[in-house]
Design an enzyme around this catalytic site. Structure first.
Site, PDB file in Angstrom:
ATOM      1  CE1 TYR A  53      -3.354  -2.688   0.224  1.00  0.00           C
ATOM      2  CE2 TYR A  53      -3.793  -2.083   2.494  1.00  0.00           C
ATOM      3  CZ  TYR A  53      -4.084  -2.842   1.391  1.00  0.00           C
ATOM      4  OH  TYR A  53      -5.091  -3.762   1.445  1.00  0.00           O
ATOM      5  N   GLY A 245     -23.703   5.472  -3.360  1.00  0.00           N
ATOM      6  CA  GLY A 245     -24.511   6.229  -4.321  1.00  0.00           C
ATOM      7  C   GLY A 245     -23.770   7.354  -4.994  1.00  0.00           C
TER       8      GLY A 245
END
Length: 347
Positions: A53, A245
């Site tokens: 990472y 969303g």
């Protein structure tokens, strides 16, 4: 924030795990420190990272940076004994890490030493194999997965090598537990059987992708997880943000992950937005935040499951942490089940 038992490790961890994979790319060191401060203040003592990472993308020049950010936080704040820290050794094929070399016991030992140095700690609570050397069906590879060509004898010899080195590292106090990630049921079964046969460390947990949109864990894996007490550490419980969303209508908001990774590593398909709309509709009908509903769903599964949350900013992290206060009613779960049947595998 409740504490839960982490399989057979003897550790108690927060019911949500803090993910870190964008610290050093999308997020600065200061951002990472602020997220750790907030999470710990809310009782999240379980943090997950990896030697490779940050991601999106993985670059040779940034490999290890996320562990370094955690290390500078630990050096500044202290309190290591109050944390359960998980990291991972990279498997075969990631060119930015050791030129894509396969994982071996010797590679793992060197990687542990490097992670300890970057993290500025003497021990790692949970050391995970980021993925197996052999073929895998994860990360959308299920569409062309072919398990032929592998030698069971060579796979098992590799597993014994890893377990024997793990045993030594545990005896030396450098790691406390060994664990899996991006693994299959067959693989987990062999790891467990070989550990028992040879008196070697038992794989403690598995970190696989799991969300309302990615349900591969729900059958054979669920059975193994429950009966073998091998908890799932569910990564991408928000499907890289799709379930919030924010990408509805196939938009790419400024500063979002899609700016760096437009397809969200293959998750953006013609099928995904109708599925997302179905889950957003359920949340709206029941007055739920869609991100919190998605995380609460993971926590409600019939197998031990700890969702790993990640955030771009503190507002997102605040919402995700609030999922611990959400319990899904039977009507919500019934609608989720219907949506899953209508949209079973959107990516």
């Amino acid at each position: 924030m409740q504490q839960v038992k982490l399989g057979q490790t003897g550790l108690s961890v927060s019911e949500i795990c803090l993910g870190s994979m964008t610290w050093g790319s999308q997020n600065s060191e200061a951002d990472g420190h602020a997220q750790m401060d907030m999470a710990l203040g809310r009782g999240v003592n379980f943090w997950d990272t990896a030697e490779m990472y940050p991601v999106n993308p993985v670059r040779a020049e940034t490999v290890g940076r996320t562990e370094e950010i955690i290390g500078t936080w630990l050096a500044a704040r202290g309190g290591r004994d109050g944390l359960v820290l998980a990291t991972k050794v990279t498997g075969e094929g990631q060119d930015a890490v050791r030129g894509g070399a396969p994982l071996t016991g010797a590679v793992m030992r060197t990687a542990v030493e490097d992670s300890l140095r970057r993290l500025q700690t003497d021990y790692i609570d949970l050391y995970q194999l980021h993925w197996p050397n052999r073929a895998s069906y994860h990360f959308r590879d299920i569409w062309h997965f072919d398990p032929r060509g592998g030698s069971k004898a060579s796979i098992e010899a590799h597993m014994i090598d890893i377990l024997e080195v793990s045993d030594k590292l545990i005896a030396e106090g450098k790691i406390c537990n060994i664990a899996l990630s991006i693994e299959s049921v067959w693989g987990a079964g062999r790891w467990l059987a070989l550990a028992e046969k040879h008196g070697l460390p038992r794989m403690a947990t598995v970190q696989n992708e799991y969300s309302l949109l990615c349900r591969q864990f729900d059958s054979d894996w669920a059975e193994l997880s429950a009966l073998e007490d091998m908890p799932l550490l569910a990564f991408s419980p928000l499907a890289t943000g799709l379930l919030t969303g924010k990408y509805a209508g196939d938009v790419i908001p400024d500063g979002s992950r899609r700016v760096f990774n437009p397809t969200l590593s293959g998750r953006v398909t013609p099928q995904v937005f109708p599925a997302v709309a179905a889950y957003l509709g359920i949340a709206a009908r029941h007055g739920l935040n869609p991100a919190q509903m998605a995380i609460a769903f993971c926590r409600a599964r019939p197998f031990p499951c700890i969702p790993i949350i990640g955030a771009t900013d503190l507002t997102q992290l605040e919402i995700a942490l609030g999922a611990v206060d959400v319990a899904l009613e039977p009507e919500v779960l019934a609608e989720i089940d219907a949506a899953h049947r209508a949209h079973p595998m959107p990516y």
